[in-house]
Scaffold this motif. Structure first.
Motif, short mmCIF file in Angstrom:
data_model
loop_
_atom_site.label_atom_id
_atom_site.label_comp_id
_atom_site.label_asym_id
_atom_site.label_seq_id
_atom_site.Cartn_x
_atom_site.Cartn_y
_atom_site.Cartn_z
N TRP A 156 0.87 -1.20 0.00
CA TRP A 156 0.00 0.00 0.00
C TRP A 156 0.89 1.23 0.00
O TRP A 156 1.85 1.33 0.72
N HIS A 157 0.54 2.19 -0.86
CA HIS A 157 1.41 3.35 -0.98
C HIS A 157 0.54 4.56 -1.30
O HIS A 157 -0.24 4.53 -2.25
N ASP A 158 0.67 5.59 -0.47
CA ASP A 158 -0.11 6.81 -0.74
C ASP A 158 0.70 7.71 -1.64
O ASP A 158 1.62 8.40 -1.19
N GLN A 159 0.34 7.75 -2.91
CA GLN A 159 1.11 8.57 -3.85
C GLN A 159 0.81 10.05 -3.64
O GLN A 159 1.70 10.89 -3.68
N ASP A 161 -4.96 12.13 -2.63
CA ASP A 161 -6.18 11.58 -3.22
C ASP A 161 -5.91 10.37 -4.09
O ASP A 161 -6.72 10.01 -4.90
N LEU A 162 -4.71 9.78 -3.98
CA LEU A 162 -4.41 8.64 -4.85
C LEU A 162 -3.49 7.67 -4.12
O LEU A 162 -2.44 8.07 -3.61
N SER A 163 -3.92 6.42 -4.06
CA SER A 163 -3.10 5.39 -3.43
C SER A 163 -2.93 4.25 -4.41
O SER A 163 -3.69 4.12 -5.37
N SER A 164 -1.93 3.41 -4.15
CA SER A 164 -1.78 2.24 -5.01
C SER A 164 -1.59 1.02 -4.13
O SER A 164 -1.11 1.12 -3.01
N VAL A 177 -5.11 -0.30 -8.52
CA VAL A 177 -4.97 -1.68 -8.10
C VAL A 177 -4.10 -2.40 -9.11
O VAL A 177 -4.46 -2.51 -10.29
N HIS A 178 -2.93 -2.82 -8.67
CA HIS A 178 -2.00 -3.50 -9.57
C HIS A 178 -2.11 -5.00 -9.41
O HIS A 178 -2.37 -5.50 -8.30
#
Lengths: 177, 304, 209
Positions: A17-20, A23-26, A81-82
């Motif tokens: 989990w990574h907060d880029q 308003d956008l996380s991956s 979501v990868h």
């Protein structure tokens, strides 16, 4: 956000989990869990909009990384979501029943990367290319220059220069001295 | 003063030649004036001539069957027919055309005739946009025909005749005898219809010659297009002369005719440069609204 | 005039379904001899003074055509006008790069234009590929597929360059050298072979009038 990340990792084994941005996380999940994750995000967590889906050819690791972007209009937050699939066996589960527009993205990936989505409507029809006969052209082992040279007639006399060197030579000849 | 039929045909051909050139120059000069309004230099005044020569000089041409070729022929017949039954200059032997053989109803029929012929021909071309263009054109035409017809009825009631020469004769003797002074409502309705008839802005969506690929002449090319361009000039001239005769006292010499028709045509430029386009549905609603009411009012006033 | 003119080769129209073949032209284009010198000179003058552009933006360069209509550049004063349909237009402006997909449409539109027809190739991409020289889907030379009268180099050329190109085109037309239609008819087989080499799914008639 933290509880959403915990929830995803607890339920589906999501990782990285990574907060880029604010308003956008991956997040990365297994390919076999992807459909479950997207369904849960759509139905339970409010991420009702599939904004984008594409693939990245990670040829060094011999995988395609598929990215699905979902968006929550309530919180104005998006998640990338990868998931990764084997490059030698590029087949992925179709999600066109979750979002009607997904089949367009899947058709695009089918044409550009050769990733198959069994059951997706019109997935084998041509998307932007017409009458393309070569290998999927967005794969990184496709040599665009060689294909172009072999297919399209060239006008003789074309010179190619390194822009940086050429500008230096033309504009600042004294810099070398 | 009875002249032989051959002489009259000769006169009519001269008259037709004059109105064709006048119409072409009118189109050219109006384009030039519009360009000046927009701050451009604009095309030369004689550009319509060059366009016609170029269209005629095309080396090949394709057809889609008999009806396709007949489309421009009908259109040209409509334009020529309209003009032939109007006296261009009142009292002139040379420019009276065949006005004693037909009356206002025949002329109004000819105005419609060209468009209908064009509709048949353009549909034969098989281009789907032609059919759309034709249906738009006919829809708008049917709409502006209502105020125009009402206005013509008012004029006919007022002068108790359908003979154009008689209508002109009744208007002689100064401005206060013109229809524009005696029945201004009829003239107002007719002039609004005139804007639609000329297919300038705001009612130019029917031909939309440059922006959107539709309109009846979509498939017409080469000399067929040249024919349509020529007809446009004749038809413009004929309409202007008709309006001048019905509403603005006619003309007793060529100079008066030129000045009056030029000024009538200039209304188009005034309105066209000031207003953007209507869509077809908007223009139909427009014509069937206030202009039609004005027309009805003019008929009632003329009748009582 | 070539000697091919006498014996027209029937076109294959290979890509079409059998039922549709009858709907399309089955004879290749033919060459047209110019008229007598003085007449042809007058016609060429008229052609050069009345250039009608086919309003078909085939690439990013088409954006440079729009300013020509505005008050600032005002192409109308040169007798240049846009026309919406290939039937009526005489100049085809290739607006920059042409992908294979666009090339199909270019060929069809070009063939539907009534001759004499002129082609202005705009931007470096039409000359030698420009910045798309290594693209998998962009042709590098438009003159392999249709005859070109004037090139305007640049990426992008300014509207002034376009106007200069149109003046050059006028000069060529007036000199009677803009015979692209006849060139196309004369080398029809070569042009068709080139087109079919890059357009892999040939699903259109071989010639559209």
């Amino acid at each position: 956000m933290r509880e959403l990340a915990d929830m995803l990792s607890g339920r589906y084994g999501a990782r990285e989990w990574h907060d880029q941005r604010k308003d956008l996380s991956s997040v990365t999940v297994d390919a076999s869990k992807l459909r479950d994750v997207l369904t849960w995000l759509r139905d339970e967590a409010g991420y009702a909009h599939l904004a984008f889906a594409t693939a990245v050819d990670e040829i060094e690791r011999k995988v395609f990384r598929l990215t699905y972007t979902v968006h929550n209009y309530g919180t104005a937050h998006g998640i990338l979501v990868h998931c990764e699939i084997d490059r030698d066996r590029p087949v992925m589960e179709s999600i066109h029943r979750l979002w009607g527009q997904a089949w367009t993205y899947q058709r695009e990936m089918r044409e550009w990367y050769g990733i198959d989505f069994p059951g997706s409507p019109r997935v084998d029809e041509e998307f932007v290319l017409e009458g393309w006969e070569g290998p999927p052209m967005m794969r990184r082992d496709f040599d665009s220059l060689a294909y172009s040279d072999a297919t399209y007639a060239e006008r003789p006399g074309r010179e190619t220069r390194d822009p940086a060197a050429y500008m230096k030579e033309k504009l600042y000849p004294e810099a070398d001295a | 003063m009875e002249t032989g039929i051959l002489v009259r045909v000769g006169y009519a051909l001269v008259s037709l030649f004059v109105i064709t050139n006048y119409g072409l120059l009118l189109i050219g000069s109006m384009a030039r004036i519009s360009a000046k309004v927009q701050g451009r230099v604009g095309q030369p005044v004689w550009q319509p001539y060059i366009d016609i020569v170029k269209s005629t000089a095309k080396r090949n041409s394709i057809g889609h069957g008999v009806m396709f070729y007949l489309g421009p022929v009908f259109r040209l017949a409509g334009g020529v027919g309209t003009y032939m039954f109007i006296p261009a200059v009142y009292g002139s032997v040379l420019f009276r055309n065949f006005s004693d053989s037909g009356d206002l109803l025949l002329v109004m029929y000819f105005i419609f005739f060209g468009q209908l012929g064009m509709a048949l021909g353009a549909s034969e071309g098989g281009h789907p946009y032609s059919a759309i263009g034709v249906s738009r054109g006919l829809a708008q035409m049917t709409a502006f025909e209502v105020p125009f017809a009402l206005s013509v009825i008012a004029v006919a009631i007022q002068y108790r005749t359908l003979d154009i020469t008689a209508i002109v004769a009744a208007q002689q003797g100064g401005f206060w005898n013109w229809t524009v002074a005696t029945n201004p409502l009829a003239v107002a309705a007719a002039l609004i219809a005139f804007l639609g008839m000329s297919m300038h802005n705001p009612f130019s969506i029917v031909i939309a010659p440059q922006e959107i690929p539709i309109g009846p002449p979509t498939e017409y090319q080469s000399n067929l297009l040249g024919m349509l361009q020529t007809n446009r000039a004749i038809f413009n001239g004929a309409k202007l002369v008709l309006y001048m005769n019905l509403y603005f006292g006619g003309a007793t010499d060529v100079v008066t005719m030129v000045v009056k028709t030029f000024l009538i045509y200039f209304i188009n430029v005034f309105v066209g440069q000031a207003f953007p386009r209507f869509r077809v549905d908007q223009s139909i609603r427009f014509f069937l609204g206030v202009p039609t009411l004005i027309g009805i009012a003019s008929v009632i006033i003329a009748a009582i | 005039m070539s000697d091919k003119k006498g014996k027209p080769v029937p076109l294959a129209n290979e890509g079409l379904p059998p039922g549709e073949r009858g709907l399309f032209c089955d004879a290749p284009p033919r060459e047209y001899a110019p008229a007598a010198k003085i007449v042809e000179d007058f016609w060429n003058w008229a052609r050069s003074q009345s250039l009608w552009i086919l309003g078909f933006g085939t690439g990013c360069g088409a954006i440079e055509l729009r300013p020509l209509m505005t008050s600032r550049y005002d192409m109308y004063r040169f007798g240049i006008q846009p026309r919406p349909t290939p039937r009526q237009s005489s100049v085809f402006v290739i607006g920059g790069y042409a992908s294979v997909k666009t090339l199909k449409r270019i060929v069809r539109s070009y063939e539907q234009m009534m001759g004499p027809k002129f082609v202005v190739a705009l931007g470096s991409c039409t000359i030698n590929g420009g910045m798309y020289w290594d693209s998998y889907n962009t042709i590098k030379r438009i003159d392999q597929y249709i005859p070109v009268d004037v090139y305007i180099a640049g990426c992008m050329p300014r509207p002034e360059a376009l106007l200069a190109g149109f003046q050059e085109l006028k000069r060529i037309i007036r000199a009677g050298k803009a015979e692209g239609q006849n060139l196309y008819a004369r080398d029809f087989e070569r042009y068709k072979a080139n087109q079919k080499r890059v357009i892999k799914d040939w699903n259109m008639p071989d010639y559209n009038w």
